[in-house]
Scaffold this active site. Structure first.
Site, short mmCIF file in Angstrom:
data_model
loop_
_atom_site.label_atom_id
_atom_site.label_comp_id
_atom_site.label_asym_id
_atom_site.label_seq_id
_atom_site.Cartn_x
_atom_site.Cartn_y
_atom_site.Cartn_z
N ASN A 9 0.87 -1.17 0.00
CA ASN A 9 0.00 0.00 0.00
C ASN A 9 0.91 1.22 0.00
O ASN A 9 1.50 1.56 1.02
CB ASN A 9 -0.89 -0.03 1.25
CG ASN A 9 -1.72 1.22 1.39
OD1 ASN A 9 -1.76 2.07 0.50
ND2 ASN A 9 -2.41 1.34 2.53
N TRP A 10 1.01 1.85 -1.16
CA TRP A 10 1.95 2.99 -1.27
C TRP A 10 1.39 4.25 -0.63
O TRP A 10 2.08 5.25 -0.54
CB TRP A 10 2.29 3.24 -2.75
CG TRP A 10 3.05 2.12 -3.39
CD1 TRP A 10 3.44 0.94 -2.81
CD2 TRP A 10 3.55 2.06 -4.74
NE1 TRP A 10 4.13 0.15 -3.70
CE2 TRP A 10 4.21 0.82 -4.90
CE3 TRP A 10 3.48 2.93 -5.84
CZ2 TRP A 10 4.81 0.42 -6.10
CZ3 TRP A 10 4.08 2.54 -7.04
CH2 TRP A 10 4.74 1.30 -7.17
N LYS A 11 0.14 4.22 -0.23
CA LYS A 11 -0.52 5.39 0.38
C LYS A 11 -0.30 6.63 -0.50
O LYS A 11 -0.28 6.52 -1.71
CB LYS A 11 -0.02 5.58 1.82
CG LYS A 11 -0.16 4.28 2.64
CD LYS A 11 0.03 4.47 4.11
CE LYS A 11 -0.14 3.14 4.83
NZ LYS A 11 -0.05 3.24 6.28
N HIS A 96 -9.43 1.16 4.92
CA HIS A 96 -8.14 1.35 5.59
C HIS A 96 -8.31 2.29 6.79
O HIS A 96 -9.12 3.21 6.75
CB HIS A 96 -7.11 1.92 4.61
CG HIS A 96 -5.73 1.89 5.19
ND1 HIS A 96 -5.27 2.88 6.02
CD2 HIS A 96 -4.75 0.97 5.09
CE1 HIS A 96 -4.03 2.56 6.40
NE2 HIS A 96 -3.69 1.41 5.85
N GLU A 98 -6.67 4.74 7.80
CA GLU A 98 -6.51 6.17 7.52
C GLU A 98 -7.78 6.74 6.88
O GLU A 98 -8.12 7.90 7.09
CB GLU A 98 -5.27 6.39 6.64
CG GLU A 98 -4.00 6.19 7.47
CD GLU A 98 -2.86 5.50 6.76
OE1 GLU A 98 -2.83 5.51 5.51
OE2 GLU A 98 -2.00 4.92 7.45
N GLU A 168 -5.28 -4.79 10.59
CA GLU A 168 -4.27 -3.76 10.79
C GLU A 168 -4.57 -3.02 12.09
O GLU A 168 -5.38 -2.08 12.09
CB GLU A 168 -4.28 -2.77 9.63
CG GLU A 168 -3.96 -3.39 8.29
CD GLU A 168 -3.38 -2.37 7.31
OE1 GLU A 168 -2.37 -2.68 6.69
OE2 GLU A 168 -3.93 -1.26 7.19
N GLY A 174 2.59 2.40 10.85
CA GLY A 174 3.53 3.51 10.69
C GLY A 174 4.24 3.89 11.98
O GLY A 174 4.87 4.95 12.05
N SER A 214 3.56 -1.99 10.41
CA SER A 214 5.00 -2.06 10.63
C SER A 214 5.62 -3.41 10.24
O SER A 214 6.51 -3.91 10.93
CB SER A 214 5.35 -1.69 12.08
OG SER A 214 4.95 -0.35 12.36
N GLY A 235 2.99 -1.09 4.30
CA GLY A 235 2.99 0.33 3.98
C GLY A 235 4.40 0.81 3.67
O GLY A 235 4.92 0.59 2.58
N GLY A 236 5.03 1.43 4.65
CA GLY A 236 6.34 2.07 4.45
C GLY A 236 7.37 1.18 3.76
O GLY A 236 8.08 1.64 2.84
P1 13P Z 1 3.13 0.50 7.72
O1 13P Z 1 3.65 -0.78 7.13
O2 13P Z 1 3.85 1.72 7.22
O3 13P Z 1 3.03 0.42 9.21
O4 13P Z 1 1.61 0.68 7.17
C1 13P Z 1 0.75 -0.40 7.26
C2 13P Z 1 -0.47 -0.09 6.49
O5 13P Z 1 -1.24 0.77 6.85
C3 13P Z 1 -0.69 -0.85 5.24
O6 13P Z 1 -1.96 -0.64 4.74
#
Ligand code: 13P
Length: 257
Positions: A9-11, A96, A98, A168, A174, A214, A235-236
């Site tokens: 997920n590149w957000k 998600h 967010e 999640e 994050g 994470s 994510g990251g």
């Molecule tokens: P991180 O891997 O950056 O913690 O993000 C997880 C996430 O929200 C994937 O959708």
């Protein structure tokens, strides 16, 4: 045996150059479908088409990070399922944390999106997860139950074949704080049990439940080897070729006890 699923997920990250080069590096590394592991990247909307071209024909599938439930029309700023399919998306991430907690999406809206996407042929990763305050108040399972009940309302059993769940925990996203193996497997087992009660044990046994929060190269292998963890929503660490490919390689090497 459930096929593992590793999704990035590149957000709201990357620009055209970094998005396409990450896509083409991944496509070069994974040119052919991997039997054991399904792979997906979800770039921001403006780069879907370019990343789609970069990964075309490789093991890497294309997904979006959101979709609107209405058919194309007067909905300024929204993106229709038809458009996502048109640029080659096979999957979409919905619900998600967010979008729930920063953009204010409710279970009802998420449910409308889930139903619209599945009925139009876009596969869905539905995200669920509790806040730290909810975990500390002992409400993790009831929060997950509510998000599952709300998000999957009105869905028939057949459609569930085109859906995966991502657990999640919001406090792990994050933050560098990963759920312990015990916390992750127990939440995943609870979700699987919910699916058994709500649908049946075949649905529950076939459902991929990904962990997100994470995930890094150093913890991916141990998380994905847990009995109820069927992959990772990253994510990251999905934004760098080296870390994302290390997580994919860990999935390929994972053995379930
Ligand atoms: P991180 O891997 O950056 O913690 O993000 C997880 C996430 O929200 C994937 O959708």
């Amino acid at each position: 045996m459930r096929r593992l699923f590793v999704a990035g997920n590149w957000k709201m990250n990357t620009l055209a150059e970094s998005a396409t080069s990450l896509g083409s590096d991944l496509a070069k590394q994974y040119p052919e479908s991997i039997e054991k592991v399904e792979l997906l990247v979800c770039p921001p909307f403006p780069y879907l088409a370019a990343v789609g071209s970069a990964v075309d024909g490789s093991a890497i599938q294309l997904g979006a990070q959101n979709a609107y439930f209405e058919s194309p029309g007067a909905f300024t700023g929204e993106v229709a399922v038809e458009m996502l399919l048109d640029v080659g998306s096979e999957w979409v991430i919905l619900g998600h944390s967010e979008r729930r907690h920063v953009l204010g999406e409710t279970d009802e809206t998420i449910n409308q999106k889930v139903l619209a996407c599945l009925s139009k042929g876009l596969k869905v990763i539905l995200c669920v997860g509790e806040l730290l305050s909810e975990r500390e108040a002992g409400q993790t399972e009831s929060v997950l139950d509510g998000q599952m009940e709300g998000g999957l309302a009105g869905l028939d059993v057949e459609s569930l074949q085109n859906l995966a769940i991502a657990y999640e925990p919001v406090w792990a996203i994050g933050t560098g704080v990963t759920a312990t193996e015990e916390q992750a497997d127990s939440a995943h087992a609870h979700l699987r049990n919910w699916l058994t009660n709500r649908y049946n044990s075949d649905v529950a046994q076939d459902m991929r439940i990904l962990y997100g929060g994470s995930v890094k190269p150093g913890n991916a292998g141990s998380l994905m080897s847990l009995p109820n963890v069927d992959g990772a929503l990253v994510g990251g660490a999905s934004l760098q070729f080296d870390s994302f490919s290390a997580i994919i390689d860990a999935a390929v090497e994972t053995t379930k006890s």
